[in-house]
Design an enzyme around this catalytic site. Structure first.
Site, PDB file in Angstrom:
ATOM      1  N   ILE A 104      -8.516   2.823   0.183  1.00  0.00           N
ATOM      2  CA  ILE A 104      -9.695   2.456  -0.610  1.00  0.00           C
ATOM      3  C   ILE A 104     -10.073   0.981  -0.456  1.00  0.00           C
ATOM      4  O   ILE A 104     -11.195   0.609  -0.764  1.00  0.00           O
ATOM      5  CB  ILE A 104      -9.497   2.810  -2.096  1.00  0.00           C
ATOM      6  CG1 ILE A 104      -8.433   1.924  -2.738  1.00  0.00           C
ATOM      7  CG2 ILE A 104      -9.134   4.285  -2.257  1.00  0.00           C
ATOM      8  CD1 ILE A 104      -8.342   2.063  -4.247  1.00  0.00           C
ATOM      9  N   LYS A 105      -9.135   0.132  -0.050  1.00  0.00           N
ATOM     10  CA  LYS A 105      -9.373  -1.292   0.241  1.00  0.00           C
ATOM     11  C   LYS A 105     -10.182  -1.997  -0.845  1.00  0.00           C
ATOM     12  O   LYS A 105     -11.106  -2.751  -0.565  1.00  0.00           O
ATOM     13  CB  LYS A 105     -10.056  -1.468   1.600  1.00  0.00           C
ATOM     14  CG  LYS A 105      -9.204  -1.025   2.785  1.00  0.00           C
ATOM     15  CD  LYS A 105      -9.884  -1.364   4.101  1.00  0.00           C
ATOM     16  CE  LYS A 105      -9.025  -0.980   5.289  1.00  0.00           C
ATOM     17  NZ  LYS A 105      -8.957   0.476   5.503  1.00  0.00           N
ATOM     18  N   ARG A 106      -9.826  -1.768  -2.091  1.00  0.00           N
ATOM     19  CA  ARG A 106     -10.524  -2.426  -3.196  1.00  0.00           C
ATOM     20  C   ARG A 106     -10.060  -3.877  -3.342  1.00  0.00           C
ATOM     21  O   ARG A 106      -8.932  -4.222  -2.985  1.00  0.00           O
ATOM     22  CB  ARG A 106     -10.281  -1.669  -4.496  1.00  0.00           C
ATOM     23  CG  ARG A 106     -10.802  -0.231  -4.507  1.00  0.00           C
ATOM     24  CD  ARG A 106     -12.317  -0.187  -4.343  1.00  0.00           C
ATOM     25  NE  ARG A 106     -12.837   1.129  -4.651  1.00  0.00           N
ATOM     26  CZ  ARG A 106     -13.359   1.979  -3.776  1.00  0.00           C
ATOM     27  NH1 ARG A 106     -13.409   1.633  -2.499  1.00  0.00           N
ATOM     28  NH2 ARG A 106     -13.833   3.147  -4.158  1.00  0.00           N
TER      29      ARG A 106
END
EC number: 4.1.1.23
Length: 303
Positions: A104-106
């Protein structure tokens, strides 16, 4: 989470994670036709095609690999229907005993970071009722905003036995524009690696590895070797193998001497393996299975 992942890697003798990053041109025509007949060429139709495709891949490889890594953007582009396919993919993979790494690379701060973290690896409060939403075992996050953007995730790792893979040195060709910048005499990726090592110290499991891991690309093997020394107890999620050009020889440096310490991702090289001329579309799952077996052999040849 990390002890479960390590146990599954050892049981299956395979450090491969299958990236479930579907695109419509990866999905066999017969699956798309079935989905579009039911729901039209709509976000619902595309999402249904993804879910059918994913289930076929999962059925074919679940006894061979320890984990899958769905990339949320591929689903999110189709709105609510796509997100539902993402959630249903996770549920199905869990029923098959697979560890889920949500890609998700938030990266954000304060209540926004808490909301991302609670939704993906914690629980959300709905007037004193706690609910699990996405239910990934581990997720990828971006540390660019500093510790206050990471802390909410670490708290949920502690509270719910979850894991993180924090971006340190990514596999894309232009990663060096920022990640290789020299900061006080040291490359930025090294500085981030030292922070990840520090953040993970209090979350080391029985396996000797921390629940806080790092994304380290196989396409930059010399930097990966440096980071392995900096982060001996942090598991590496390694993209870049296969379609992005990295070989098993390139990523050997990502592993520790015990043969552990890294899990290697392959996405299109597995899920689109049927596009090789020796297969038909109907053999998409069989092709994925054979691609996993070949990857396992390749990785074992250097470990």
């Amino acid at each position: 989470m990390i002890d479960i992942l390590v146990k599954e890697i050892q049981k299956k003798d395979n450090p491969t994670v299958v990236g479930l990053d579907p695109r419509l041109n990866f999905v066999p025509t017969f699956i798309k036709e079935e989905a579009f007949e039911k729901f039209g060429k709509t976000p619902k139709g595309a999402s249904e095609a993804f879910l059918m495709f994913n289930k076929g891949i999962i059925d074919a490889v679940s006894d061979l690999v320890p984990a899958v890594k769905p990339q949320v953007a591929m689903y999110e582009q189709y709105g609510a229907e796509g997100i539902n396919a993402y959630i249903e993919t996770i549920k199905y993979a869990k029923k098959k005993g697979l560890v889920i790494i949500g890609d998700i690379k938030r990266g954000d701060i304060a209540t926004t970071a808490e909301a991302y973290s609670d939704g993906h690896i914690g629980k959300v409060d709905i007037e004193d009722e706690q609910c699990i939403v996405y239910d990934e075992d581990s997720i990828t996050i971006n540390p660019y905003l500093g510790y206050d953007s990471v802390e909410p995730y670490i708290n949920n790792c502690k509270n719910f036995n979850r894991g993180l893979f924090i971006l340190v040195k990514t596999s894309n060709p232009n990663s060096g524009e920022i990640q290789d910048l020299i900061v006080e005499g040291e490359a930025l990726y090294k500085r981030v690696g030292r922070l990840v090592n520090k953040w993970g110290e209090e979350l080391i499991g029985n396996s000797g590895y921390s629940q806080i891991g790092a994304v380290v690309g196989a396409t930059h093997s010399s930097q990966a070797e440096e980071l392995r020394e900096i982060m001996p107890n942090n598991y590496f999620l390694v993209p870049g193998y296969g379609a992005q050009g990295a070989t098993a020889k390139d990523l050997k440096v990502c592993f520790n001497k015990d043969g552990l310490g890294a899990i290697v991702n392959s996405s299109r090289g597995i899920i689109a393996a049927y596009k090789n001329a020796k297969y038909t579309e109907l053999q998409f799952a069989e092709a994925a299975r054979e691609a996993v077996i070949e990857m396992q052999k390749d990785l074992k040849s250097v470990l």
